[in-house]
Write a protein that holds these residues in place. Sequence first.
Motif, short mmCIF file in Angstrom:
data_model
loop_
_atom_site.label_atom_id
_atom_site.label_comp_id
_atom_site.label_asym_id
_atom_site.label_seq_id
_atom_site.Cartn_x
_atom_site.Cartn_y
_atom_site.Cartn_z
N THR A 101 47.17 27.79 32.89
CA THR A 101 46.93 26.50 33.91
C THR A 101 48.00 26.70 35.00
N ASP A 102 48.54 27.81 35.30
CA ASP A 102 49.90 27.76 36.29
C ASP A 102 49.19 28.17 37.37
N LEU A 103 47.97 28.27 37.75
CA LEU A 103 47.36 28.46 39.03
C LEU A 103 47.20 27.08 39.60
N SER A 104 47.40 27.16 41.03
CA SER A 104 46.75 26.04 41.89
C SER A 104 45.31 25.83 41.73
N ARG A 105 44.66 24.93 42.14
CA ARG A 105 43.24 24.57 41.94
C ARG A 105 42.72 25.22 43.22
N ASN A 106 41.51 25.69 43.17
CA ASN A 106 40.75 26.40 44.20
C ASN A 106 41.70 27.54 44.76
N ASP A 107 42.43 28.22 43.97
CA ASP A 107 43.34 29.37 44.61
C ASP A 107 42.37 30.83 44.74
N PRO A 108 42.22 31.12 45.79
CA PRO A 108 41.33 32.55 46.03
C PRO A 108 41.71 33.62 45.24
N ALA A 109 43.09 33.84 45.03
CA ALA A 109 43.61 34.66 44.32
C ALA A 109 43.06 34.89 43.01
N GLN A 110 42.64 33.95 42.29
CA GLN A 110 42.07 33.80 41.01
C GLN A 110 40.88 34.87 40.83
N TYR A 111 40.10 34.89 42.00
CA TYR A 111 38.94 35.68 41.97
C TYR A 111 39.14 37.13 41.98
N ASP A 112 40.36 37.71 42.64
CA ASP A 112 40.73 38.99 42.46
C ASP A 112 41.28 39.28 41.18
N GLU A 113 42.08 38.17 40.58
CA GLU A 113 42.69 38.37 39.00
C GLU A 113 41.35 38.61 38.00
N LEU A 114 40.31 37.99 38.26
CA LEU A 114 39.31 37.96 37.44
C LEU A 114 38.11 39.18 37.93
N ALA A 115 38.36 40.11 38.78
CA ALA A 115 37.44 40.89 39.26
C ALA A 115 36.59 41.90 38.28
N HIS A 137 20.32 43.67 51.22
CA HIS A 137 21.46 42.66 50.55
C HIS A 137 22.57 42.88 51.26
N VAL A 138 23.00 42.06 52.41
CA VAL A 138 24.20 41.85 52.92
C VAL A 138 25.18 40.70 52.36
N GLY A 139 26.44 41.39 51.80
CA GLY A 139 27.14 40.15 51.05
C GLY A 139 28.48 39.96 52.03
N VAL A 140 28.75 38.71 52.25
CA VAL A 140 29.93 38.42 53.26
C VAL A 140 30.71 37.51 52.18
N ASP A 141 32.20 38.17 52.07
CA ASP A 141 33.15 37.46 51.19
C ASP A 141 34.61 37.85 51.85
N LEU A 142 35.43 36.86 51.51
CA LEU A 142 36.96 37.30 52.03
C LEU A 142 37.59 38.18 50.92
N GLY A 143 37.23 38.27 49.77
CA GLY A 143 38.07 38.92 48.80
C GLY A 143 37.38 40.44 48.42
N LEU A 144 38.63 41.41 48.77
CA LEU A 144 38.34 42.86 49.03
C LEU A 144 37.94 43.14 47.42
N ALA A 145 38.49 42.64 46.41
CA ALA A 145 38.34 43.14 45.19
C ALA A 145 36.89 42.88 44.79
#
Length: 256
Positions: free
Chosen positions: A12-26, A81-89
Amino acid sequence: MIPLPRTDLSRTDLSRNDPAQYDELADQWWEGNGGFAALHWLAASRAEHVPPAAGPDAVLVDLACGGGLMAPHVARLGYRHVGVDLGLAGLRVAREHGVAPVRGSVLAVPLADGCADVVVAGEVLEHVADHDRVVAECARLLRPGGTLVIDALPDTRLAELLLVRIGEHVPGGPPPGIHDPALFVDRERLLATADRCGLDLRLVGLRPSVRDWLAWRRGRRAVVRMKQVRSTAVVFAGYGVKRGGREPAPGRTVGS
């Protein structure tokens, strides 16, 4: 791709809506029982509202595609299928599943006007502050007569209760901290913005099948079916057409 360490979903230490969470769960994007299980269910639901490709050059643009969970559905329907995202992972994972990756923001998509026969914007709006701009980008990317499919979370107390306070602790629910209720979507404004952008959009409520969820919990189902319901107060989908092409379906007001 170098494997990432598994993340403890109880943290529960992540701030809400933190984009880094998606990379950590890649490493969990394609795990049917992982932190993104519900996104598999929503991907299958979205695909039910995408028409088969009209030809070999038809393009589906998948905004905030993450790990590319729409990929098998898009391939079956015959689109590029063209996928757009900011997260490289996530984009690396999506590319492994046949998605043409484009790094970019859903607020300023680096693709040409009218390039898409279909735009999918699933689980996007509740992660950005400017919902109007995302809708405008969807309209810009679509050719006249093109199809828009979205799903999002409404700005209701019920959605916050069920999807944040309770849902983050239920199997198949969202990872803790992934949503910020302050960004949940004003449905009436969404419909008004879509209309101004030349989109005929109708909203319906969604919920997982209880029977399927119980079977999924026992390992007897890989995907839980999403069922349409009258109320859009917890999870909703939007199905639309850009005006100027085929005759659109009649609009529908939001539920309670």
